[in-house]
Write a protein that holds these residues in place. Sequence first.
Motif, PDB file in Angstrom:
ATOM      1  N   GLU A 250       0.814  -1.220   0.000  1.00  0.00           N
ATOM      2  CA  GLU A 250       0.000   0.000   0.000  1.00  0.00           C
ATOM      3  C   GLU A 250       0.846   1.268   0.000  1.00  0.00           C
ATOM      4  O   GLU A 250       0.403   2.324  -0.405  1.00  0.00           O
ATOM      5  CB  GLU A 250      -0.921   0.020   1.229  1.00  0.00           C
ATOM      6  CG  GLU A 250      -1.830  -1.189   1.354  1.00  0.00           C
ATOM      7  CD  GLU A 250      -2.754  -1.334   0.164  1.00  0.00           C
ATOM      8  OE1 GLU A 250      -3.222  -0.312  -0.336  1.00  0.00           O
ATOM      9  OE2 GLU A 250      -2.988  -2.475  -0.264  1.00  0.00           O
ATOM     10  N   GLY A 251       2.058   1.154   0.493  1.00  0.00           N
ATOM     11  CA  GLY A 251       2.935   2.308   0.615  1.00  0.00           C
ATOM     12  C   GLY A 251       4.005   1.984   1.633  1.00  0.00           C
ATOM     13  O   GLY A 251       4.384   0.826   1.820  1.00  0.00           O
ATOM     14  N   LEU A 265       2.105   4.959   6.447  1.00  0.00           N
ATOM     15  CA  LEU A 265       2.446   6.377   6.550  1.00  0.00           C
ATOM     16  C   LEU A 265       1.825   7.121   5.380  1.00  0.00           C
ATOM     17  O   LEU A 265       2.140   6.842   4.222  1.00  0.00           O
ATOM     18  CB  LEU A 265       3.965   6.559   6.554  1.00  0.00           C
ATOM     19  CG  LEU A 265       4.730   5.862   7.685  1.00  0.00           C
ATOM     20  CD1 LEU A 265       6.225   6.071   7.512  1.00  0.00           C
ATOM     21  CD2 LEU A 265       4.272   6.380   9.043  1.00  0.00           C
ATOM     22  N   ASP A 266       0.940   8.034   5.682  1.00  0.00           N
ATOM     23  CA  ASP A 266       0.328   8.841   4.628  1.00  0.00           C
ATOM     24  C   ASP A 266       1.363   9.751   3.984  1.00  0.00           C
ATOM     25  O   ASP A 266       1.421   9.891   2.769  1.00  0.00           O
ATOM     26  CB  ASP A 266      -0.821   9.661   5.208  1.00  0.00           C
ATOM     27  CG  ASP A 266      -1.263  10.764   4.276  1.00  0.00           C
ATOM     28  OD1 ASP A 266      -1.687  10.432   3.164  1.00  0.00           O
ATOM     29  OD2 ASP A 266      -1.166  11.946   4.650  1.00  0.00           O
ATOM     30  N   THR A 267       2.198  10.365   4.808  1.00  0.00           N
ATOM     31  CA  THR A 267       3.234  11.276   4.324  1.00  0.00           C
ATOM     32  C   THR A 267       4.551  10.918   4.991  1.00  0.00           C
ATOM     33  O   THR A 267       4.585  10.611   6.187  1.00  0.00           O
ATOM     34  CB  THR A 267       2.867  12.741   4.638  1.00  0.00           C
ATOM     35  OG1 THR A 267       1.557  13.022   4.140  1.00  0.00           O
ATOM     36  CG2 THR A 267       3.852  13.700   3.987  1.00  0.00           C
ATOM     37  N   SER A 305       8.421  15.326  -6.801  1.00  0.00           N
ATOM     38  CA  SER A 305       7.567  14.729  -5.779  1.00  0.00           C
ATOM     39  C   SER A 305       7.390  13.244  -6.063  1.00  0.00           C
ATOM     40  O   SER A 305       7.418  12.821  -7.218  1.00  0.00           O
ATOM     41  CB  SER A 305       6.200  15.414  -5.739  1.00  0.00           C
ATOM     42  OG  SER A 305       6.335  16.760  -5.337  1.00  0.00           O
ATOM     43  N   VAL A 306       7.184  12.460  -5.002  1.00  0.00           N
ATOM     44  CA  VAL A 306       7.103  11.007  -5.149  1.00  0.00           C
ATOM     45  C   VAL A 306       5.923  10.464  -4.356  1.00  0.00           C
ATOM     46  O   VAL A 306       5.656  10.917  -3.232  1.00  0.00           O
ATOM     47  CB  VAL A 306       8.398  10.318  -4.664  1.00  0.00           C
ATOM     48  CG1 VAL A 306       8.320   8.804  -4.891  1.00  0.00           C
ATOM     49  CG2 VAL A 306       9.612  10.895  -5.365  1.00  0.00           C
ATOM     50  N   VAL A 307       5.218   9.484  -4.937  1.00  0.00           N
ATOM     51  CA  VAL A 307       4.199   8.713  -4.227  1.00  0.00           C
ATOM     52  C   VAL A 307       4.470   7.239  -4.488  1.00  0.00           C
ATOM     53  O   VAL A 307       4.606   6.827  -5.645  1.00  0.00           O
ATOM     54  CB  VAL A 307       2.772   9.072  -4.678  1.00  0.00           C
ATOM     55  CG1 VAL A 307       1.752   8.149  -4.003  1.00  0.00           C
ATOM     56  CG2 VAL A 307       2.449  10.528  -4.348  1.00  0.00           C
ATOM     57  N   ILE A 308       4.569   6.462  -3.401  1.00  0.00           N
ATOM     58  CA  ILE A 308       4.673   5.008  -3.511  1.00  0.00           C
ATOM     59  C   ILE A 308       3.321   4.423  -3.151  1.00  0.00           C
ATOM     60  O   ILE A 308       2.778   4.723  -2.083  1.00  0.00           O
ATOM     61  CB  ILE A 308       5.762   4.449  -2.573  1.00  0.00           C
ATOM     62  CG1 ILE A 308       7.147   4.946  -2.997  1.00  0.00           C
ATOM     63  CG2 ILE A 308       5.741   2.923  -2.569  1.00  0.00           C
ATOM     64  CD1 ILE A 308       8.268   4.483  -2.092  1.00  0.00           C
ATOM     65  N   VAL A 330      -3.760   8.351  -1.314  1.00  0.00           N
ATOM     66  CA  VAL A 330      -3.421   7.009  -1.771  1.00  0.00           C
ATOM     67  C   VAL A 330      -1.927   6.811  -1.578  1.00  0.00           C
ATOM     68  O   VAL A 330      -1.123   7.658  -1.986  1.00  0.00           O
ATOM     69  CB  VAL A 330      -3.790   6.817  -3.260  1.00  0.00           C
ATOM     70  CG1 VAL A 330      -3.410   5.429  -3.730  1.00  0.00           C
ATOM     71  CG2 VAL A 330      -5.275   7.077  -3.481  1.00  0.00           C
ATOM     72  N   GLY A 331      -1.544   5.689  -0.963  1.00  0.00           N
ATOM     73  CA  GLY A 331      -0.134   5.389  -0.792  1.00  0.00           C
ATOM     74  C   GLY A 331       0.572   6.351   0.143  1.00  0.00           C
ATOM     75  O   GLY A 331      -0.042   7.020   0.975  1.00  0.00           O
ATOM     76  N   THR A 332       1.897   6.436  -0.007  1.00  0.00           N
ATOM     77  CA  THR A 332       2.723   7.312   0.817  1.00  0.00           C
ATOM     78  C   THR A 332       3.275   8.445  -0.030  1.00  0.00           C
ATOM     79  O   THR A 332       3.921   8.217  -1.051  1.00  0.00           O
ATOM     80  CB  THR A 332       3.885   6.529   1.452  1.00  0.00           C
ATOM     81  OG1 THR A 332       3.362   5.481   2.266  1.00  0.00           O
ATOM     82  CG2 THR A 332       4.745   7.440   2.319  1.00  0.00           C
ATOM     83  N   PHE A 333       3.016   9.653   0.392  1.00  0.00           N
ATOM     84  CA  PHE A 333       3.459  10.864  -0.294  1.00  0.00           C
ATOM     85  C   PHE A 333       4.736  11.365   0.382  1.00  0.00           C
ATOM     86  O   PHE A 333       4.781  11.518   1.599  1.00  0.00           O
ATOM     87  CB  PHE A 333       2.354  11.920  -0.229  1.00  0.00           C
ATOM     88  CG  PHE A 333       2.768  13.291  -0.701  1.00  0.00           C
ATOM     89  CD1 PHE A 333       3.140  13.503  -2.014  1.00  0.00           C
ATOM     90  CD2 PHE A 333       2.767  14.366   0.170  1.00  0.00           C
ATOM     91  CE1 PHE A 333       3.507  14.763  -2.450  1.00  0.00           C
ATOM     92  CE2 PHE A 333       3.123  15.634  -0.252  1.00  0.00           C
ATOM     93  CZ  PHE A 333       3.498  15.836  -1.574  1.00  0.00           C
TER      94      PHE A 333
END
Length: 783
Positions: A250-251, A265-267, A305-308, A330-333
Amino acid sequence: NYYQLIAIYPSSSPFLTLHAVRQWSNVPFFTVPLARAHGKSFAHRSELRQAKRIVVKLGSAVVTRGDECGLALGRLASIVEQVAVLQNQGREMMIVTSGAVAFGKQRLRHEILLSQSVRQALHSGQNQLKDMSLPVLEARACAAAGQSGLMALYEAMFTQYSTCTAQILVTNLDFHDDQKRRNLNSTLHELLRMNIVPIINTNDAVVPPPEPNSDLQGVNVISIKDNDSLAARLAVEMRADLLIALSDVEGLYDSPPGSDDAKLLDTFYPGDQHSITYGTKSRVGIGGMEAKVKAALWALQGGTSVVIANGTHPKVTGHVITDIVEGKKVGTFFSEVKPAGPTVEQQTEMARSAGRTLASLEPEQRSDIICILADLLTERKDEILSANKNDMEHAVSTGRLSPAMLKRLSLSSSKLNSLSIGLRQIAVSSQDSVGRVLRRTRVANKLELEQITVPIGVLLVIFESRPDCLPQVSALAIASGNALLLKGGKEAANTNRILHELAQEALSIHGVKDAIQLVSTREEVEDLCRLEKMIDLIIPRGSSQLVRDIQRAAKSIPVLGHSEGICHVYVDHEASVDKAIKIIRDSKCDYPAACNAMETLLVHRDLLRTPLFDQIIDMLRTEHVKVHAGPKFASYLTFSPSEVKSLRTEYGDLECCIEVVDSMQEAVDHIHKYGSSHTDVIVTENEDTAEQFLQQLDSACVFWNASSRFADGYRFGLGAEVGISTARIHARGPVGLEGLLTTKWVLRGEGQTAADFSEQGSMTYLHENLPVAQVLPGHRTTS
């Protein structure tokens, strides 16, 4: 399958495909005005909507089937669709993909099986044929066999969306040589300029093994060790705004996923690296989460910027990329800007912890907190009204709020006085709330059962414009021992802030300040509705559109509310003239934007062309109410008002529909068909008719000879309400203190077991009702 796709959609020249796009595509190039100076990454998720150049990295687990042999065509198709949609919006999309090894492994295995001697297979016997083992296939050979097929598949899929693709294979050496790097950069820019999606992969057929411990070599260099580092390097080289790295988790979690205390972790902030414990690598591929985080942080440092996120979950795969670009949670920002205050997840945890302490307080203590809050509303009214004045002036200057919304936003001394009185009513009722015994039963000798009232848990209340909602809901949460998360509209930000500070000041007298939290971060309502593991009940306070949006978004959290307030007033042929005029005027004109305002007036057929009907029409005209005619009413008129488009309309303004019915029963049937089960009224002097109406009508509030505007918690004597519910479970109508409580069962025994009551046991059930006495927290009742 793959071979059928290629047969139907043969490869063609990129330039021919581009020509076709320009000639036939209905979507103009660069339709979204996206412009941004590169060099600094986005600080907040909501800013991701501005991303123009986006790199999407597809991990091996995303592209590969569960058997690690062949591609997950369904997932790949949905990803291609999302990339094409974003490309047609005017964004510049690049894909870094895995999958060549898995695809080549599938092809080579197929070829090996076909090339085996049929005679040899027959001589070996059927059972031995089933168990025949295939040779271990070398990864580089698989990559060489699979790369062309992988690219052909991408091309076939993107062709469906009139989108052209181009293949680029790279190795680590291509980035070490300056001339090669410049050539790669130039090629990619030219492809993007021509609206072509570059599909990039490491050239696994010839790639040398990565150098140990050389994954990161400073700001300007990152070793191309896997597709994570490749995607990061390309994103920075190409000055991309956003890198989306899709994997099978999910992240980023604070501990290995699957462990008991692991939290998503959201962020993630660069300074938080020490708090992360990494688990094992993915089931396929050569990169693990640690490699992903290192690559993400390197890209972030380079201004991307990155989102996993998870690209394998069947319920979200079809919209994960577009959700990320829309700024959804969605995922980790990855962000370089750490907010000064706690995250909404941390706020919720703080509220839950303090809420449990609040619930354990004595009723008198919770009552004291509410009384102090009531005092603060009047003692600090100048401070409150000053903040509200700032909100009003800003709302008027921007012109974004309707007159009805401005009226809801406005506070006055009289409103604050009424709020204070209502809060004191709640304080009195809070003396008999949490821990109240509803029933007591003796199950058997010295085995007693009680059903007692307890708080629901953590409430999320989302409200628009009305800052007076904040102290009302806060008082009800305090009285019922519930933790509270508040999300107000930004139009009332200043007023909400001071009112929340007063609520926390009152809570502080018993050390439970954190039980009420105000969400002031940039959290979207839809994101809050996804906190199903942290929030127990959502209560929307606002427009019917807001309520519907929340009900759709909160798929796993109960929502208490009503989607519409289509309230009816039925005027019977035996109605009093004076009562009818008075009730209709108040129901429609007192506060047209309220959910309990009349939207449809039903008139008995015998009243047409009578003085009563003429007076009703004259009154509505005097009050500037625009009338729409129902189908039956329109048929009686030569020149009628505009015919209503729908009998299920909530106008929320000085408008209403008039329809004719033949009887009280027809009125009931009409309301059941077109109403919203909110509040409905009958005006008649016939008691039998009224009683039939009251009994037959299935609405949350049903009135006889009274305005629909009485459907309100304060007017019902509840002190205040968290909202009006039209649901048929839990609470209905105006929901006050009782609606915020649930129950639990408490059994007290002396070692009894269920086996004692079996056929072979020595005990039998008794089930004798006992007198109910109040149980205070920590106290036993006495028989």
